[in-house]
Design a protein around this motif. Sequence first.
Motif, mmCIF file in Angstrom:
data_model
loop_
_atom_site.group_PDB
_atom_site.id
_atom_site.type_symbol
_atom_site.label_atom_id
_atom_site.label_comp_id
_atom_site.label_asym_id
_atom_site.label_seq_id
_atom_site.Cartn_x
_atom_site.Cartn_y
_atom_site.Cartn_z
ATOM 1 N N ILE A 94 36.782 -42.305 -59.671
ATOM 2 C CA ILE A 94 35.702 -43.002 -60.366
ATOM 3 C C ILE A 94 36.016 -44.495 -60.467
ATOM 4 O O ILE A 94 35.113 -45.343 -60.366
ATOM 5 N N LYS B 222 31.805 -47.513 -69.770
ATOM 6 C CA LYS B 222 30.428 -47.877 -69.457
ATOM 7 C C LYS B 222 29.776 -46.888 -68.499
ATOM 8 O O LYS B 222 28.602 -46.567 -68.646
ATOM 9 N N LEU B 223 30.531 -46.420 -67.508
ATOM 10 C CA LEU B 223 29.970 -45.452 -66.579
ATOM 11 C C LEU B 223 30.023 -44.037 -67.152
ATOM 12 O O LEU B 223 29.001 -43.380 -67.310
ATOM 13 N N VAL C 215 38.130 -53.066 -64.544
ATOM 14 C CA VAL C 215 37.469 -52.089 -63.676
ATOM 15 C C VAL C 215 37.660 -50.681 -64.243
ATOM 16 O O VAL C 215 36.734 -49.865 -64.264
ATOM 17 N N HIS D 94 30.605 -52.661 -57.026
ATOM 18 C CA HIS D 94 30.587 -54.109 -57.255
ATOM 19 C C HIS D 94 30.654 -54.909 -55.958
ATOM 20 O O HIS D 94 30.260 -56.075 -55.942
ATOM 21 N N SER E 179 28.905 -59.435 -66.436
ATOM 22 C CA SER E 179 29.215 -58.950 -65.100
ATOM 23 C C SER E 179 29.988 -59.940 -64.238
ATOM 24 O O SER E 179 30.423 -59.602 -63.152
ATOM 25 N N GLU F 256 35.594 -50.424 -67.536
ATOM 26 C CA GLU F 256 34.170 -50.254 -67.278
ATOM 27 C C GLU F 256 33.862 -48.850 -66.766
ATOM 28 O O GLU F 256 32.869 -48.234 -67.162
ATOM 29 N N ALA F 257 34.728 -48.325 -65.877
ATOM 30 C CA ALA F 257 34.521 -46.976 -65.353
ATOM 31 C C ALA F 257 34.596 -45.931 -66.456
ATOM 32 O O ALA F 257 33.839 -44.964 -66.469
ATOM 33 N N ASN G 257 33.655 -47.442 -58.992
ATOM 34 C CA ASN G 257 33.200 -48.612 -59.742
ATOM 35 C C ASN G 257 33.481 -49.888 -58.957
ATOM 36 O O ASN G 257 32.637 -50.791 -58.894
#
Length: 355
Positions: free
Chosen positions: A278, A262-263, A255, A286, A71, A258-259, A282
Amino acid sequence: MNFLGLSRAAACFQRTRGVYGDSMNARSVAMRLVFALFQRKRLVILLCVGLCMTELYYTMNTLESDVESESHWKPFLTSKSLYLLMDRPFRRKAEEVLWFHELPFGLKSSVLFAFNTLQLLPEQELPGSFGRLWCQRCIVVGNGHSIHGQRFGNLIDSHHIIIRLNDAPVREYKKDVGERTSIRLFFPESALPNTLENNDNDTLMVFVPFKPSDFLWLREVLLKTRNKTKVGFWHQPPQQWNGNISQLRILNPYVTYEATYKLLQLNASSRRYATMGIIALNLALHICQEVNIAGFGYPGNHDNAAPIHYYNTGRSRKEEFIHYNLTAEGNWLLKMIERGVIADLASPAFQAQNH
């Protein structure tokens, strides 16, 4: 064993003296027993505290290690971070993603384009004023038609950080969407030629790269040269961009990665990625503790009559959504709202809480 139990044990020992014919002083033996048991209890307590502290230390180190490896990444690209990326072995997952993935998730073949563009930006980090806003309220304003007529303007403007998307107009719709803008995410095709028309003087303009030609376009408009990059865009971007260069940042492709993975947990083989909404969410998760949304949602797959955006009456077209998985996004948003991670201004629960 408590102290009452220790006293009872000593008294019991005294009563057994006559049975065993012990010649020792009963009181002395009893006190020694009490002291020994007391010392044992202290030892047990210290041992438990030591074990707890050891476990806490291990847990904190593990968490710090996870934060460092997963992270601990910056939301915006900097020339320093890219230089280190090219000059050292990877130490974090974010660095591996940037190096081994192509845009929009990484910089595999575009790292030099990104590095050369960053050389033109005097400021690259998150502004200090944003860093001091931890534990504050943040809202991402979507461009969906659902916000039309809701009169959320004052409520939206009451947030500390207001994030907007693409070229969505503000001032003529301020009763519904507010008029303040802290951050605006955009890409070449959605760039506003005159950024002051729908932004504030201190709005942070965040450039989201999706393809190598995006960096070429940005570099050309920053150098104010005649644009040579005219291919590779689904819609011709503006030839000039007069934004404040000190308020310009480039979003870290991690970013978007990850969106998407991971999301939304999309499958890489689907060749789809998260929408700008989205991606903005994200980013908000953060940098803010409380995150709200307004104007999210698209018309259903079979609804060809409902407008897409709050600022025009254009109808939805299938080809506009070919790169997205709107069903996955809707399900994820619903889950986050149910868990209380984010809140929708239009939801009955939010309305009840704020009236």
